[in-house]
Design a protein around this motif. Structure first.
Motif, PDB file in Angstrom:
ATOM      1  N   MET A 262       0.815  -1.219   0.000  1.00 30.71           N
ATOM      2  CA  MET A 262       0.000   0.000   0.000  1.00 30.71           C
ATOM      3  C   MET A 262       0.854   1.278   0.000  1.00 30.71           C
ATOM      4  N   GLU A 263       2.170   1.143   0.030  1.00 29.74           N
ATOM      5  CA  GLU A 263       3.043   2.305   0.235  1.00 29.74           C
ATOM      6  C   GLU A 263       2.830   3.411  -0.809  1.00 29.74           C
ATOM      7  N   ASP A 264       2.857   3.032  -2.084  1.00 28.33           N
ATOM      8  CA  ASP A 264       2.747   4.056  -3.138  1.00 28.33           C
ATOM      9  C   ASP A 264       1.356   4.678  -3.167  1.00 28.33           C
ATOM     10  N   TYR A 265       0.362   3.841  -2.925  1.00 26.13           N
ATOM     11  CA  TYR A 265      -1.003   4.355  -2.913  1.00 26.13           C
ATOM     12  C   TYR A 265      -1.183   5.387  -1.794  1.00 26.13           C
ATOM     13  N   ILE A 266      -0.713   5.024  -0.613  1.00 24.34           N
ATOM     14  CA  ILE A 266      -0.811   5.942   0.536  1.00 24.34           C
ATOM     15  C   ILE A 266      -0.075   7.249   0.242  1.00 24.34           C
ATOM     16  N   ALA A 267       1.137   7.108  -0.303  1.00 25.86           N
ATOM     17  CA  ALA A 267       1.946   8.304  -0.571  1.00 25.86           C
ATOM     18  C   ALA A 267       1.247   9.230  -1.568  1.00 25.86           C
ATOM     19  N   ALA A 268       0.401   8.665  -2.417  1.00 22.72           N
ATOM     20  CA  ALA A 268      -0.308   9.475  -3.412  1.00 22.72           C
ATOM     21  C   ALA A 268      -1.635  10.022  -2.884  1.00 22.72           C
ATOM     22  N   ARG A 269      -1.973   9.731  -1.633  1.00 17.09           N
ATOM     23  CA  ARG A 269      -3.258  10.162  -1.067  1.00 17.09           C
ATOM     24  C   ARG A 269      -3.068  10.885   0.274  1.00 17.09           C
ATOM     25  N   PRO A 270      -2.194  11.909   0.291  1.00 16.45           N
ATOM     26  CA  PRO A 270      -1.910  12.565   1.587  1.00 16.45           C
ATOM     27  C   PRO A 270      -3.114  13.300   2.175  1.00 16.45           C
ATOM     28  N   ASP A 271      -4.132  13.595   1.378  1.00 15.92           N
ATOM     29  CA  ASP A 271      -5.319  14.224   1.965  1.00 15.92           C
ATOM     30  C   ASP A 271      -6.072  13.260   2.874  1.00 15.92           C
ATOM     31  N   VAL A 272      -5.818  11.978   2.727  1.00 17.64           N
ATOM     32  CA  VAL A 272      -6.545  10.960   3.487  1.00 17.64           C
ATOM     33  C   VAL A 272      -5.695  10.370   4.611  1.00 17.64           C
ATOM     34  N   PHE A 273      -4.438  10.059   4.290  1.00 15.86           N
ATOM     35  CA  PHE A 273      -3.560   9.396   5.262  1.00 15.86           C
ATOM     36  C   PHE A 273      -2.640  10.402   5.959  1.00 15.86           C
ATOM     37  N   PHE A 274      -2.098  10.000   7.096  1.00 16.93           N
ATOM     38  CA  PHE A 274      -1.065  10.782   7.781  1.00 16.93           C
ATOM     39  C   PHE A 274       0.279  10.431   7.157  1.00 16.93           C
ATOM     40  N   THR A 275       0.899  11.416   6.526  1.00 20.69           N
ATOM     41  CA  THR A 275       2.186  11.161   5.868  1.00 20.69           C
ATOM     42  C   THR A 275       3.189  12.232   6.290  1.00 20.69           C
ATOM     43  N   GLY A 276       4.462  11.867   6.195  1.00 22.09           N
ATOM     44  CA  GLY A 276       5.511  12.834   6.514  1.00 22.09           C
ATOM     45  C   GLY A 276       5.828  13.702   5.315  1.00 22.09           C
ATOM     46  N   HIS A 277       6.718  14.675   5.508  1.00 20.93           N
ATOM     47  CA  HIS A 277       7.045  15.524   4.362  1.00 20.93           C
ATOM     48  C   HIS A 277       7.850  14.752   3.327  1.00 20.93           C
ATOM     49  N   ASP A 278       8.339  13.562   3.694  1.00 23.51           N
ATOM     50  CA  ASP A 278       8.971  12.686   2.712  1.00 23.51           C
ATOM     51  C   ASP A 278       7.932  11.987   1.845  1.00 23.51           C
ATOM     52  N   GLY A 279       6.662  12.095   2.221  1.00 21.28           N
ATOM     53  CA  GLY A 279       5.598  11.495   1.420  1.00 21.28           C
ATOM     54  C   GLY A 279       5.102  10.160   1.933  1.00 21.28           C
ATOM     55  N   SER A 280       5.862   9.499   2.800  1.00 19.83           N
ATOM     56  CA  SER A 280       5.416   8.175   3.227  1.00 19.83           C
ATOM     57  C   SER A 280       4.619   8.236   4.523  1.00 19.83           C
ATOM     58  N   LEU A 281       3.880   7.158   4.760  1.00 18.33           N
ATOM     59  CA  LEU A 281       2.980   7.088   5.907  1.00 18.33           C
ATOM     60  C   LEU A 281       3.716   7.284   7.223  1.00 18.33           C
ATOM     61  N   ARG A 282       3.075   7.942   8.175  1.00  9.78           N
ATOM     62  CA  ARG A 282       3.509   7.905   9.568  1.00  9.78           C
ATOM     63  C   ARG A 282       2.403   7.172  10.319  1.00  9.78           C
ATOM     64  N   SER A 283       2.680   5.937  10.666  1.00  6.78           N
ATOM     65  CA  SER A 283       1.740   5.204  11.518  1.00  6.78           C
ATOM     66  C   SER A 283       2.189   5.384  12.960  1.00  6.78           C
ATOM     67  N   ASN A 284       1.354   5.014  13.905  1.00  6.53           N
ATOM     68  CA  ASN A 284       1.736   5.093  15.319  1.00  6.53           C
ATOM     69  C   ASN A 284       0.726   4.244  16.085  1.00  6.53           C
ATOM     70  N   ARG A 285       1.184   3.077  16.503  1.00  7.85           N
ATOM     71  CA  ARG A 285       0.225   2.122  17.100  1.00  7.85           C
ATOM     72  C   ARG A 285      -0.395   2.672  18.377  1.00  7.85           C
ATOM     73  N   LEU A 286       0.393   3.306  19.213  1.00  6.33           N
ATOM     74  CA  LEU A 286      -0.165   3.821  20.464  1.00  6.33           C
ATOM     75  C   LEU A 286      -1.185   4.924  20.195  1.00  6.33           C
ATOM     76  N   LEU A 287      -0.809   5.897  19.366  1.00 11.52           N
ATOM     77  CA  LEU A 287      -1.741   7.002  19.109  1.00 11.52           C
ATOM     78  C   LEU A 287      -3.014   6.497  18.430  1.00 11.52           C
ATOM     79  N   SER A 288      -2.873   5.537  17.542  1.00 13.46           N
ATOM     80  CA  SER A 288      -4.048   5.043  16.840  1.00 13.46           C
ATOM     81  C   SER A 288      -4.937   4.229  17.786  1.00 13.46           C
ATOM     82  N   GLN A 289      -4.318   3.535  18.737  1.00 17.75           N
ATOM     83  CA  GLN A 289      -5.117   2.829  19.750  1.00 17.75           C
ATOM     84  C   GLN A 289      -5.848   3.831  20.647  1.00 17.75           C
ATOM     85  N   VAL A 290      -5.178   4.918  20.993  1.00 14.84           N
ATOM     86  CA  VAL A 290      -5.839   5.946  21.802  1.00 14.84           C
ATOM     87  C   VAL A 290      -7.008   6.541  21.010  1.00 14.84           C
ATOM     88  N   ALA A 291      -6.753   6.824  19.734  1.00 13.86           N
ATOM     89  CA  ALA A 291      -7.818   7.372  18.886  1.00 13.86           C
ATOM     90  C   ALA A 291      -8.943   6.355  18.703  1.00 13.86           C
TER      91      ALA A 291
END
Lengths: 551, 551
Positions: free
Chosen positions: B316-345
């Motif tokens: 899913m890497e390239d797809y995510i990188a092309a959809r920054p309006d939807v996913f959390f991505t860094g300025h490098d373009g790739s996803l920033r996931s975070n298991r703890l924050l997402s569990q809190v959310a």
């Protein structure tokens, strides 16, 4: 493929493009990532747009004062209708921006000092409240449906690349920066100084767009310092009840203390009364709380193995730095606090929360919202409930099981510790919470209850302890509660003939049931009786702010 | 000052001194912060000590394979009785270290692939289990009473200073590093490569002691990819029930989906069945979940405003990188996931959790623990309960209020979606959970229940929906549940004469009550019927791993 088709015209980089557009507007102002101090208002006018969601850092202790003052100076004709996300509404300008029309809506957690004005402005239609949250749920929504456009935060130091050193008051800064930076929002950090080399990096430069040196250091308040001189003998009695009737009985090893003199009394009795009961090493070993100065004697006496902190406390810096076996510190020696992580730990990893309140009804519902004030609750509701997602067990958690069912689980101890009357003779126990009326007046969707009765396991007053978790039904629960509610309107409903049964069934314990003589509850039991004593205990490492010094 | 005295002999820097002592031992091996690949076993032997608490990174997807293999090669005569902290026991060597005597005790969250062996080793006394946690509570304890001595983690890249780039699979790395680094523990990161400049910094060098280039990239598994070809018409029927009878009815805008074909079916019906109901923009706008490929059609059709991710998903890497309006991505373009924050959310910020289970009893308690297997539950219990610390309201949360009390609150929707029979014809609804016996055999302090019945608000089967939150008592709850339990032992207790009342009171809805014809539940309704369709929807950006490709 399905006969449905993708919208090939749609852009997926709206946020990123918009950010680039705004950054370009300040290029001439900034030197790399550094904005000149005097250009901050101009920069904010370029970087903000009407309707933006703006997270403005302001915890209890730490306030991004330079940025909030600058925000208050932007032109409302250009920047307006901002949707503010603030864990704490603490300063006058936090509300001035609404009166000036710069902001319109706010989602927040706590508004202690400004609670009267918040309620008034809400009534006057000057301000819309999205919702009142706990800290943790507000942070959570920053990653879901309240994703910020701009973050205005505070740190101690930055380097020219934009790396941030927050120092001991790391607090919520990393969390709100992460939510903003990784969704193409704009992150602006005010810093006290720009340096060549940081003591440590708390937030990497690649998450930060701009740093700006503030005209003066950010505001930092010692909100969790309690002077032992003000601890009363009633509070000492209640603290003895808690240590004997709850901490010892349930083998409470990990816990959170709310702020206030009640909790401070417990902390100061551990090295004296607790020691006399032989409890050192058996209870109160792991803590999630701010670095309360009143914990110093317990730390020095070897009671405390670890403390994870939401924030820091002014004056405690040197002491903390000298006690890295107890506190979380960086390799630079100073504290690393983290409000989100400490809230998660306080929710899930500790056995007990103990707090206080202004009002409690006969079902144990409590609130600090009183007439005319919309204060919010900070972190109390998050820690003051039984997290149903917990699956690990401890002796304390298991000790609350009252059923034989094979699918039973343990329970977190949620303790409310209150005197039956507040200062000014207002009864704590009331038939109906003021919060109900406040909620109606503010047209809130539900009553602003701080801790719900069904989450409370124990209530402690100067009369005794009600072990609510043992009640088989609502009637028995109420009987236990009114038995310790003194001569309040609720307490007067108590039928003393029930006392025998309530004590036999373990629903209520009076001081004598716990081997505590009221006359033993003396100030001489306090391990420290003044701020000066705390300084002595710390070997001079604790440096209280001037207004706490009396010697 | 009190007559109590501080212990002036005590050292407060034991942890720091011990760390310095260990670091000195590897000085000759390391070049700055870089350990040579071939020296890792020797380095671990120098940096570890018997009885250490060691957190070994291994989420579902991402495994610190190089470090876990190296740990398995240390000499048990030197390094033994380690206490392992692992969110997931996933690989054979995770258990080999216990058989070799290197480790003795484990605290964990999930042991899917190794669950049979865990149970056996526990019975044989080869391994002690501290507790089985949800992810979030295990992370929480790292800051309280399970503070690590050493952390072994995995990242994509490092620079020579020790800054880490995790790439899309940030997951739990920052959390376990923070717990270790700020309590004078030792942090060792394996990386796929050492580079001069990182695309972005996920973890600052000042939190890391050593980086080591792994002999091969860390293991990464596409665990959340569900091939639409395997979605059955029964699952499609259940998905229609959920969309109509729960998401639409309760106006669910923010949610978490568990993994599995049931949830995938819902995701693939949004652009077809959901669209036909006019629900786009009204439901399912904000998500906390891994980047499921089956969400691609809904994203492309404009259903999804935001997704915050626990981890990433291979392909899913390239797809995510092309959809920054939807996913959390860094300025490098790739996803920033975070298991703890997402569990809190996922716990606090969303309105609904929907998951599945292997067994459910008549009270709605459910577990995926079946005979002989001690699997753990990952994050499900954390998201599959009503967080009592929540104070903000949404239409969905308010819609579950069933009382008139002024102190009532809303409730999170916790939905279980199960077929009445599992594959192999084992009934899902049982009188007594296998977990009870497993818990007894393993001498666990409480039965390993995944989701407790009192937390479940809705149960969906192919028969219909039970609206458990509406039940006035346990009897009514059970009546609603058995009404949709089919011909299982539990379902056979159903008295069809109750159906009229249950439907009238809104306790049960059958497909016809929701305007759904069973015969409409066809695979043709799926927005994508194969992995290839998903690739098409993504415009070729989704790159499924080889074993998912059939064309």
């Amino acid at each position: 493929m399905s006969n449905l088709t993708r919208d090939l015209q749609r852009t997926w980089t709206k946020r990123r493009d918009e950010k680039a557009r705004r950054l370009a507007k300040v290029e001439r102002l900034a030197e790399g990532r550094v904005l000149p101090t005097e250009s901050i208002v101009e920069a904010l006018q370029a970087l903000l747009a009407p309707g933006d969601r703006v997270v403005l850092e302001g915890n209890n202790q730490k306030q991004a004062t330079f940025l909030s003052a600058a925000l208050n100076q932007v032109d409302p004709a250009k920047i307006n209708n901002l949707h503010m996300l603030m864990s704490s509404i603490s300063r006058p300008e936090h509300l001035d921006i609404f009166e000036r029309g710069i902001a319109k809506k706010v989602d927040f957690s706590y508004a202690g000092p400004q609670s009267l004005r918040v309620a008034q402005m809400l009534e006057d239609g000057v301000l819309d409240v999205g919702a009142i949250h706990t800290y943790l749920e507000l942070y959570a929504r920053l990653f879901v449906d309240l994703i910020p456009t701009v973050a205005l935060v505070a740190a101690d130091k930055a380097d020219a690349a934009g790396n941030l050193y927050t120092g001991p008051n790391t607090e919520e800064t990393p969390t709100i920066v992460e939510a903003t930076a990784f969704r193409d929002g704009i992150v602006i950090a005010q810093v006290n100084e720009l340096v060549d080399e940081l003591p440590r990096v708390d937030i990497p430069a690649s998450w930060v767009d701009f740093v700006v040196v503030a005209d003066k250091p950010y505001q930092l308040e010692p909100l969790f310092t309690r002077d032992p001189r003000h601890i009363t003998e009633v509070q000492i009695l209640m603290a003895m009840l808690v240590i004997r009737g709850i901490y010892e009985r349930h083998q409470v090893t990990s816990l959170n203390h709310g702020v206030g003199f009640n909790a401070a009394a417990i902390e100061l009795l551990l090295p004296t009364y607790g020691e006399s009961l032989g409890l050192r090493g058996k209870i109160c070993r792991h803590w999630t709380l701010n670095p309360h100065p009143t914990l110093i004697p317990a730390i020095e006496s070897g009671w405390v193995e670890s403390i994870h902190c939401f924030g820091s406390e002014v004056g405690m810096e040197d002491y903390i730095a000298a006690r890295p076996d107890v506190f979380f510190t960086g390799h630079d020696g100073s504290l690393r606090s983290n409000r989100l992580l400490s809230q998660v730990a306080g929710q899930y990893a500790v056995d007990l929360f103990i707090g206080s309140t202004l009002q409690m009804d006969g079902d144990g519902n409590s609130s600090t919202v009183t007439l005319g004030r919309l204060a919010g609750f900070g972190g109390a509701p998050n820690m003051g409930h039984d997290p149903h997602g917990r699956r690990h067990s401890t002796p304390a958690w298991l000790s609350l099981i009252t059923s034989e069912s094979p699918t039973v689980r343990g329970r977190k101890l949620v303790v409310q510790m209150v005197e039956t009357f507040q200062r000014g003779n207002a009864p704590t126990f009331v038939e109906s919470l003021d919060a109900i009326q406040v909620g109606r007046d503010a047209v809130l969707p539900v009553t602003p209850v701080m801790i719900y009765g069904d989450d409370v396991t124990h209530v402690v007053t100067e009369e005794g302890i009600a072990y609510l978790y043992k009640a088989r039904d609502r009637t028995e629960r109420r009987q236990a509660l009114v038995a310790i509610a003194g001569v309040t309107p609720v307490g007067r409903q108590h039928d003393p003939r029930l006392n025998g049964r309530l004590r036999r069934d373990g629903l209520v314990a009076f001081p004598e049931d716990l081997g505590i003589r009221r006359t033993d509850a003396k100030r001489s039991l306090l391990a420290a009786k003044s701020i000066e004593d705390l300084v002595d205990w710390s070997g001079g490492l604790y440096k209280p702010p001037a207004h706490f010094r009396s010697w």
